[in-house]
Motif scaffolding. Structure first.
Motif, PDB file in Angstrom:
ATOM      1  N   HIS A   1      -1.396   9.857  -4.878  1.00 42.29           N
ATOM      2  CA  HIS A   1      -0.821   8.560  -5.245  1.00 42.29           C
ATOM      3  C   HIS A   1      -1.122   7.556  -4.146  1.00 42.29           C
ATOM      4  CE1 HIS A   1       1.535   9.469  -8.900  1.00 42.29           C
ATOM      5  NE2 HIS A   1       1.542  10.695  -8.397  1.00 42.29           N
ATOM      6  N   ASP A   2      -1.174   6.315  -4.553  1.00 37.21           N
ATOM      7  CA  ASP A   2      -1.473   5.265  -3.595  1.00 37.21           C
ATOM      8  C   ASP A   2      -0.446   4.144  -3.703  1.00 37.21           C
ATOM      9  OD1 ASP A   2      -2.881   4.552  -6.211  1.00 37.21           O
ATOM     10  OD2 ASP A   2      -3.053   2.673  -5.095  1.00 37.21           O
ATOM     11  N   GLY A   3      -0.447   3.280  -2.719  1.00 36.53           N
ATOM     12  CA  GLY A   3       0.452   2.132  -2.703  1.00 36.53           C
ATOM     13  C   GLY A   3       0.214   1.347  -1.435  1.00 36.53           C
ATOM     14  N   GLN A   4       1.186   0.552  -1.074  1.00 33.78           N
ATOM     15  CA  GLN A   4       1.033  -0.307   0.096  1.00 33.78           C
ATOM     16  C   GLN A   4       2.122  -0.036   1.132  1.00 33.78           C
ATOM     17  OE1 GLN A   4       0.590  -1.777  -3.160  1.00 33.78           O
ATOM     18  NE2 GLN A   4      -1.540  -1.274  -2.682  1.00 33.78           N
ATOM     19  N   VAL A   5       1.768  -0.285   2.373  1.00 39.22           N
ATOM     20  CA  VAL A   5       2.755  -0.282   3.450  1.00 39.22           C
ATOM     21  C   VAL A   5       3.584  -1.545   3.308  1.00 39.22           C
ATOM     22  CG1 VAL A   5       3.083  -0.365   5.949  1.00 39.22           C
ATOM     23  CG2 VAL A   5       1.238   1.018   4.976  1.00 39.22           C
ATOM     24  N   THR A   6       4.905  -1.402   3.305  1.00 38.97           N
ATOM     25  CA  THR A   6       5.797  -2.548   3.106  1.00 38.97           C
ATOM     26  C   THR A   6       6.619  -2.901   4.334  1.00 38.97           C
ATOM     27  OG1 THR A   6       7.522  -1.103   2.200  1.00 38.97           O
ATOM     28  CG2 THR A   6       5.972  -2.101   0.627  1.00 38.97           C
ATOM     29  N   GLY A   7       6.696  -2.009   5.310  1.00 36.45           N
ATOM     30  CA  GLY A   7       7.478  -2.300   6.506  1.00 36.45           C
ATOM     31  C   GLY A   7       7.151  -1.323   7.615  1.00 36.45           C
ATOM     32  N   LEU A   8       7.417  -1.752   8.849  1.00 31.04           N
ATOM     33  CA  LEU A   8       7.180  -0.907  10.017  1.00 31.04           C
ATOM     34  C   LEU A   8       8.462  -0.773  10.823  1.00 31.04           C
ATOM     35  CD1 LEU A   8       3.747  -2.380  11.202  1.00 31.04           C
ATOM     36  CD2 LEU A   8       4.134  -0.365   9.764  1.00 31.04           C
ATOM     37  N   ASP A   9       8.468   0.233  11.699  1.00 29.32           N
ATOM     38  CA  ASP A   9       9.611   0.478  12.572  1.00 29.32           C
ATOM     39  C   ASP A   9      10.902   0.586  11.770  1.00 29.32           C
ATOM     40  OD1 ASP A   9      10.799   1.004  15.001  1.00 29.32           O
ATOM     41  OD2 ASP A   9      11.118  -1.111  15.513  1.00 29.32           O
ATOM     42  N   ALA A  10      10.802   1.304  10.641  1.00 28.04           N
ATOM     43  CA  ALA A  10      11.959   1.445   9.757  1.00 28.04           C
ATOM     44  C   ALA A  10      12.944   2.469  10.310  1.00 28.04           C
ATOM     45  CB  ALA A  10      11.506   1.874   8.368  1.00 28.04           C
TER      46      ALA A  10
ATOM     47  N   ASP B   1      -2.821   3.290  13.205  1.00 33.16           N
ATOM     48  CA  ASP B   1      -1.519   2.647  13.054  1.00 33.16           C
ATOM     49  C   ASP B   1      -1.457   1.962  11.701  1.00 33.16           C
ATOM     50  OD1 ASP B   1      -0.398   3.307  15.589  1.00 33.16           O
ATOM     51  OD2 ASP B   1      -1.610   1.729  16.519  1.00 33.16           O
ATOM     52  N   ALA B   2      -0.308   2.007  11.073  1.00 35.05           N
ATOM     53  CA  ALA B   2      -0.133   1.364   9.775  1.00 35.05           C
ATOM     54  C   ALA B   2      -0.082  -0.150   9.933  1.00 35.05           C
ATOM     55  CB  ALA B   2       1.141   1.857   9.114  1.00 35.05           C
ATOM     56  N   THR B   3      -0.552  -0.851   8.926  1.00 31.46           N
ATOM     57  CA  THR B   3      -0.480  -2.305   8.868  1.00 31.46           C
ATOM     58  C   THR B   3       0.183  -2.694   7.562  1.00 31.46           C
ATOM     59  OG1 THR B   3      -2.529  -2.526  10.136  1.00 31.46           O
ATOM     60  CG2 THR B   3      -1.816  -4.441   8.881  1.00 31.46           C
ATOM     61  N   VAL B   4       1.199  -3.531   7.619  1.00 31.85           N
ATOM     62  CA  VAL B   4       1.877  -3.963   6.399  1.00 31.85           C
ATOM     63  C   VAL B   4       0.876  -4.629   5.472  1.00 31.85           C
ATOM     64  CG1 VAL B   4       3.589  -5.559   5.448  1.00 31.85           C
ATOM     65  CG2 VAL B   4       4.142  -4.194   7.463  1.00 31.85           C
ATOM     66  N   GLY B   5       0.885  -4.226   4.209  1.00 31.31           N
ATOM     67  CA  GLY B   5      -0.008  -4.777   3.210  1.00 31.31           C
ATOM     68  C   GLY B   5      -1.222  -3.928   2.921  1.00 31.31           C
ATOM     69  N   GLU B   6      -1.561  -2.977   3.789  1.00 29.37           N
ATOM     70  CA  GLU B   6      -2.749  -2.159   3.548  1.00 29.37           C
ATOM     71  C   GLU B   6      -2.473  -1.105   2.486  1.00 29.37           C
ATOM     72  OE1 GLU B   6      -4.226   0.666   6.474  1.00 29.37           O
ATOM     73  OE2 GLU B   6      -2.275   0.680   7.451  1.00 29.37           O
TER      74      GLU B   6
ATOM     75  N   PHE C   1      -1.557  -7.303   6.458  1.00 35.74           N
ATOM     76  CA  PHE C   1      -2.914  -7.319   5.918  1.00 35.74           C
ATOM     77  C   PHE C   1      -2.861  -7.797   4.477  1.00 35.74           C
ATOM     78  CE2 PHE C   1      -6.573  -4.863   4.024  1.00 35.74           C
ATOM     79  CZ  PHE C   1      -7.574  -5.610   4.639  1.00 35.74           C
ATOM     80  N   ASP C   2      -3.538  -8.899   4.182  1.00 28.87           N
ATOM     81  CA  ASP C   2      -3.673  -9.386   2.815  1.00 28.87           C
ATOM     82  C   ASP C   2      -4.867  -8.661   2.210  1.00 28.87           C
ATOM     83  OD1 ASP C   2      -4.231 -10.733   0.472  1.00 28.87           O
ATOM     84  OD2 ASP C   2      -3.722 -12.711   1.289  1.00 28.87           O
ATOM     85  N   SER C   3      -4.600  -7.577   1.496  1.00 28.51           N
ATOM     86  CA  SER C   3      -5.695  -6.742   1.014  1.00 28.51           C
ATOM     87  C   SER C   3      -6.465  -7.400  -0.124  1.00 28.51           C
ATOM     88  CB  SER C   3      -5.178  -5.371   0.575  1.00 28.51           C
ATOM     89  OG  SER C   3      -4.258  -5.511  -0.488  1.00 28.51           O
TER      90      SER C   3
ATOM     91  N   ASN D   1      -0.722  -7.493  -3.090  1.00 31.67           N
ATOM     92  CA  ASN D   1      -0.622  -8.940  -3.122  1.00 31.67           C
ATOM     93  C   ASN D   1       0.436  -9.363  -2.129  1.00 31.67           C
ATOM     94  OD1 ASN D   1      -2.511  -9.398  -5.244  1.00 31.67           O
ATOM     95  ND2 ASN D   1      -0.998  -8.615  -6.698  1.00 31.67           N
ATOM     96  N   ALA D   2      -0.002  -9.668  -0.934  1.00 29.95           N
ATOM     97  CA  ALA D   2       0.944 -10.008   0.117  1.00 29.95           C
ATOM     98  C   ALA D   2       1.659 -11.295  -0.250  1.00 29.95           C
ATOM     99  CB  ALA D   2       0.212 -10.174   1.438  1.00 29.95           C
ATOM    100  N   SER D   3       2.989 -11.242  -0.259  1.00 24.40           N
ATOM    101  CA  SER D   3       3.761 -12.422  -0.618  1.00 24.40           C
ATOM    102  C   SER D   3       3.989 -13.294   0.589  1.00 24.40           C
ATOM    103  CB  SER D   3       5.111 -11.985  -1.207  1.00 24.40           C
ATOM    104  OG  SER D   3       5.840 -11.269  -0.245  1.00 24.40           O
TER     105      SER D   3
END
Length: 459
Positions: A293-302, A276-281, A71-73, A27-29
């Motif tokens: 396990h699964d989850g979402q990408v929350t940030g890039l270039d960390a 490439d990762a996309t935030v929210g996917e 990405f708003d999944s 749930n992209a905020s």
């Protein structure tokens, strides 16, 4: 010499606990101070990989007006941030199929904030990454950042302004995840080391190889697929700190190394591309200790500042990582982060927390590792249909890890993979794991293939 088929599947391990159907649920905020346009209208319905490609196109087309994307999944849409965007810019992005959001901070502003943090707050146990959903830099401190260190970090974040950066505490400790589960093994003067394989690749010279964590590759050169077995692979390139990847070549050039991930429960996912990762996917992580396990990408270039394992009081800084809310524990290092449709996204680097309370886990982007090593995805050597063969059976697995040499406390009764008894192995490991359907000596490969449409995960 007869062809040797690797018995360990890349990232494969049986899922723990009750299986749950893995569906996109991020749930992209949205920052309440930002405004969005085109939220319904002409926005295209996209897969995460398609959103990543569109984001790259718009970043190039919009130039300085582009301020990140995610990405708003839930809606299956790409949201693009624009700063100082005129009507033409907005229309251009909307016509391409994106939802457009006007925000305050430019990419340049956020990079400048990250540079300030690097200069003033490179403290062991800290990390920062751009969060395009809030259009801010998210700074995280683990449980070891206290006293003067916390005060220093807090004042640095405050100096950036509340509209630019936010600070949160993590209950765990940032570390490279090590020990436990099915793995590849090495011996050092400090004791046993074990890690997990991320993805099988073909090296630039055409030989079969695999990618794993860099902190594994710098720990030991020769790797075996059993605790006390003969080496089957040798480190060709390794980078840590700075980045966190290793290219390890199989010693037998006829080793069959198909490009797939064993997702447990008889399922395999064919790995067909680097993504490439996309935030929210939504992404999947396979770990030899904790399963799927699964989850979402929350940030890039960390940027993550690990406490150095070789220099007391020192910092091992790794840049350019993918930040996620996917859990991980000791024994998961080096393993595969991938998408349900077969995109190779990352190699497990480290993080904090566990799979009970949650936490942050960081991953080395696969695209950067491939570019740096010159390797390509796909089985190598004379196996299958050649270097590009994406079929085949079980893929080789490796795990990278910690150099402590201590026994993995979670590997005995907690070994979920179904492979041979690994409980006495020492050292650190994080990442992919062994094929749950085969013992360490079994050459039969994995079970039935799956198109990934019904991946299950314990969350």
């Amino acid at each position: 010499m007869p062809k040797r088929k690797a018995a360990i599947a890349v990232g494969g391990v049986a899922a723990l606990g009750a299986a749950a159907l893995l569906l996109p649920n991020a749930n992209a905020s949205q920052d309440k101070n930002d405004t969005a346009s085109g939220a319904t209208g002409s926005a295209k319905t996209l897969k995460a990989t398609q959103a990543s490609g569109l984001a790259a196109q718009l970043q190039k087309a919009l130039g300085d007006a582009f301020a990140g994307s995610y990405f708003d999944s839930a809606k299956q849409q790409l949201v693009v941030n624009v700063v100082n965007g005129d009507s033409n810019t907005i229309v251009q992005a909307e016509k391409a199929g994106a939802v457009v959001r006007q925000v305050k901070n430019s990419t340049r502003d956020l990079k400048a904030a990250a540079t300030t943090l690097k200069t003033k707050a490179t403290i062991p146990g800290t990390s920062w990454a751009v969060d395009p959903r809030t259009n801010k830099v998210l700074v995280t401190a683990d449980s070891t950042v206290t006293g003067a260190k916390w005060n220093r970090l807090q004042s640095t974040v405050q100096s950036l302004g509340s509209g630019t950066a936010t600070l949160k505490k993590s209950a765990g400790t940032f570390k490279t995840f090590v020990s436990g589960g099915d793995a590849i093994f090495a011996q050092t003067q400090q004791g046993g080391v074990r890690c997990s394989l991320g993805f099988n690749v073909t090296a630039s010279d055409g030989s079969p190889a695999f990618l794993t964590a860099g902190h594994c590759g710098v720990a030991a050169k020769d790797w075996s697929d059993s605790q006390n077995g003969q080496p089957i692979a040798t480190v060709d390139q390794a980078k840590f700190p700075g980045n966190d990847f290793s290219l390890v070549k199989y010693n037998d050039p006829s080793t069959q190394a198909p490009s797939e991930v064993n997702a447990g429960n008889g399922q395999t996912v064919q790995i067909t591309q680097a993504a490439d990762a996309t935030v929210g996917e939504t992404v999947f992580r396979m770990g030899s200790t904790t399963g799927l396990h699964d989850g979402q990408v929350t940030g890039l270039d960390a940027t993550v500042n690990f406490q150095s394992e070789t220099n007391p009081g020192g910092v091992d800084t790794v840049n350019g990582l993918i930040q996620t809310n996917v859990c991980a524990e000791a024994g998961d290092s080096g393993g595969s982060l991938f998408t349900q449709d077969g995109g190779a996204v990352g190699l497990t680097s480290g993080g904090s927390g566990d799979c009970t309370s949650g936490g942050e886990t960081f991953f080395q982007p696969v695209t950067a590792a491939l570019q740096a090593t010159g390797a390509t995805l796909g089985g190598g050597g004379n196996a299958g249909n050649g270097a590009g063969d994406q079929s085949g059976s079980a893929a080789p697995s490796a795990s990278a890890g910690d150099q402590s040499g201590s026994a993995d406390p979670s590997a005995s009764a907690g070994d979920q993979s179904g492979a041979g008894d690994q409980s006495g192995a020492g050292g650190d490991q994080i990442g992919g794991s062994a094929d749950p359907s085969a013992s360490a000596g079994d050459q039969s490969g994995t079970g039935s293939a799956s198109d990934g449409s019904s991946l299950t995960s314990s969350r």
